[in-house]
Design an enzyme around this catalytic site. Sequence first.
Site, PDB file in Angstrom:
ATOM      1  N   LYS A   1      20.416 -11.339 -18.048  1.00 17.52           N
ATOM      2  CA  LYS A   1      18.995 -11.117 -17.819  1.00 17.52           C
ATOM      3  C   LYS A   1      18.348 -10.463 -19.029  1.00 17.52           C
ATOM      4  O   LYS A   1      17.244 -10.827 -19.438  1.00 17.52           O
ATOM      5  CB  LYS A   1      18.788 -10.249 -16.570  1.00 17.52           C
ATOM      6  CG  LYS A   1      17.330 -10.047 -16.203  1.00 17.52           C
ATOM      7  CD  LYS A   1      17.203  -9.192 -14.941  1.00 17.52           C
ATOM      8  CE  LYS A   1      15.750  -9.035 -14.543  1.00 17.52           C
ATOM      9  NZ  LYS A   1      15.593  -8.172 -13.333  1.00 17.52           N
TER      10      LYS A   1
ATOM     11  N   LYS B   1       1.528   7.306  -1.919  1.00 17.92           N
ATOM     12  CA  LYS B   1       1.973   5.916  -1.961  1.00 17.92           C
ATOM     13  C   LYS B   1       2.196   5.364  -0.559  1.00 17.92           C
ATOM     14  O   LYS B   1       1.697   4.289  -0.202  1.00 17.92           O
ATOM     15  CB  LYS B   1       3.257   5.813  -2.789  1.00 17.92           C
ATOM     16  CG  LYS B   1       3.974   4.484  -2.702  1.00 17.92           C
ATOM     17  CD  LYS B   1       3.161   3.343  -3.288  1.00 17.92           C
ATOM     18  CE  LYS B   1       3.943   2.038  -3.193  1.00 17.92           C
ATOM     19  NZ  LYS B   1       3.363   0.958  -3.951  1.00 17.92           N
TER      20      LYS B   1
ATOM     21  N   CYS C   1       6.799  -4.649   0.152  1.00 18.47           N
ATOM     22  CA  CYS C   1       6.354  -3.257   0.283  1.00 18.47           C
ATOM     23  C   CYS C   1       5.968  -2.850   1.703  1.00 18.47           C
ATOM     24  O   CYS C   1       6.509  -1.885   2.237  1.00 18.47           O
ATOM     25  CB  CYS C   1       5.168  -3.001  -0.650  1.00 18.47           C
ATOM     26  SG  CYS C   1       5.573  -3.071  -2.405  1.00 18.47           S
TER      27      CYS C   1
ATOM     28  N   ARG D   1      10.522 -12.296   0.238  1.00 20.08           N
ATOM     29  CA  ARG D   1      10.964 -11.113   0.981  1.00 20.08           C
ATOM     30  C   ARG D   1      10.014 -10.786   2.125  1.00 20.08           C
ATOM     31  O   ARG D   1       8.837 -10.557   1.928  1.00 20.08           O
ATOM     32  CB  ARG D   1      11.104  -9.917   0.040  1.00 20.08           C
ATOM     33  CG  ARG D   1      12.297  -9.990  -0.888  1.00 20.08           C
ATOM     34  CD  ARG D   1      12.333  -8.839  -1.863  1.00 20.08           C
ATOM     35  NE  ARG D   1      11.243  -8.903  -2.830  1.00 20.08           N
ATOM     36  CZ  ARG D   1      11.012  -7.979  -3.766  1.00 20.08           C
ATOM     37  NH1 ARG D   1      11.803  -6.917  -3.849  1.00 20.08           N
ATOM     38  NH2 ARG D   1      10.010  -8.126  -4.616  1.00 20.08           N
TER      39      ARG D   1
END
Length: 426
Positions: free
Chosen positions: A36, A200, A256, A324
């Site tokens: 990567k 957050k 998230c 996801r």
Amino acid sequence: MSRVAVVGTGYVGLTTGACLAHLGHDVVCADVDADKVERLSRGEIPIVEPGLDRVVEEGIRTGRLRFVVGAANAVKDCEIAFLCVPTPQGEDGSADLGYVEAAAREIGPHLPYEAVVVNKSTVPVGSAKVVKRVLARQDVQVVSNPEFLREGSAVQDFLKPDRVVVGSEDQAAAFKVSSLYLGVAAPVIVTDTASAETIKYAANAFLATKLSYINAIASICEGVGADINHVVAGIGSDKRIGSDFLRPGPGWGGSCFPKDTKALLAIAHDAGYSFDLLAGVIAVNQEQFARVTAKILGAAGPDPQGATVAVWGLTFKALTDDLRDSPSIGIIERLLAAGCRVRAYDPTVSGPKPGLPPQIEVCTDPYAACEGADVLTVLTEWDEFRWLEAERAGALMVRRQVVDARNLLDRRQWIQAGFTHQGIGR
């Protein structure tokens, strides 16, 4: 300009490193995957994110952005080190700090004197203290600098944010991290680490609440004969409410919201508070998956067993290749459990990949997905779907039924083409 190390080249780490290099800082990004690192050094981006390839290429070309194998190699000359590693969901819903602690343990002995370590990953309240303990360095301060990046607009969100949040117990460390954003026209909110970490989770939970709320209102609209688009225009124009995140759909998902809402529930539980409101938000979202699935099964005919469903959209939102916790996948799994055959098209999914049920037949053309279908459903808001031809799709289908779970299609056009059209809240 500062010398910055970024540990982790995932979605957050790569965007953070590339954008900081764009702002003029000298950035070294580290990853454990040598292949990567080699690809990134050539400017090959492993994710779909508009504009990210350009800022990475710029950073490499100017020499301000480099990629290395191993966190220790990245931090040895840095002034500030960002931790951008995964925080997966634990069995109880809390965020797992294993990767964060491992990264801190690795870089601790190699950090220069009085370097600053920044938690950029979404971490539980109190994580700054955990990282400080694991680093075992009294001269190194730990700062919380949560990210507010939306997939599909991450570069724009980083360079033109609504705010920058910096949490620290040390004024000098807070100033160092705040100075990284001197080229960004946004207010900087300096607070303590616990408050920064809470901000957050509170922000994402509130946005998820707006989405569940408008989906609940859409269900009421269907019952009373109202049009959710008109309702959204009416309430969204109120400055106290705002129109953002008031678009009804099949439910919310992604990397998230599901993780962060469950994590905040766990945080609240540990703090002795029963956050029933947020639990309700999550429950409403699960109900939305079920409601949309029921619409599709109902449109597939009196006996959906063996029916073919054409699906447009697999990713959790447009302008990304991220599957996801995609609402589309959640609904497809329910359709498969009901005995349906699923043929799907998505602009960024060309074949089998992690997170995609193997029973799905992935098509490389949206019309091909419609061949022999009893019902078509739109589950991701890719703009290209707006302009597809209803008549052409209908000619390939067994029955002209469409469930537009994003209210994306021109309803009049599809009805004129002989379709029975069902949207959300209409």
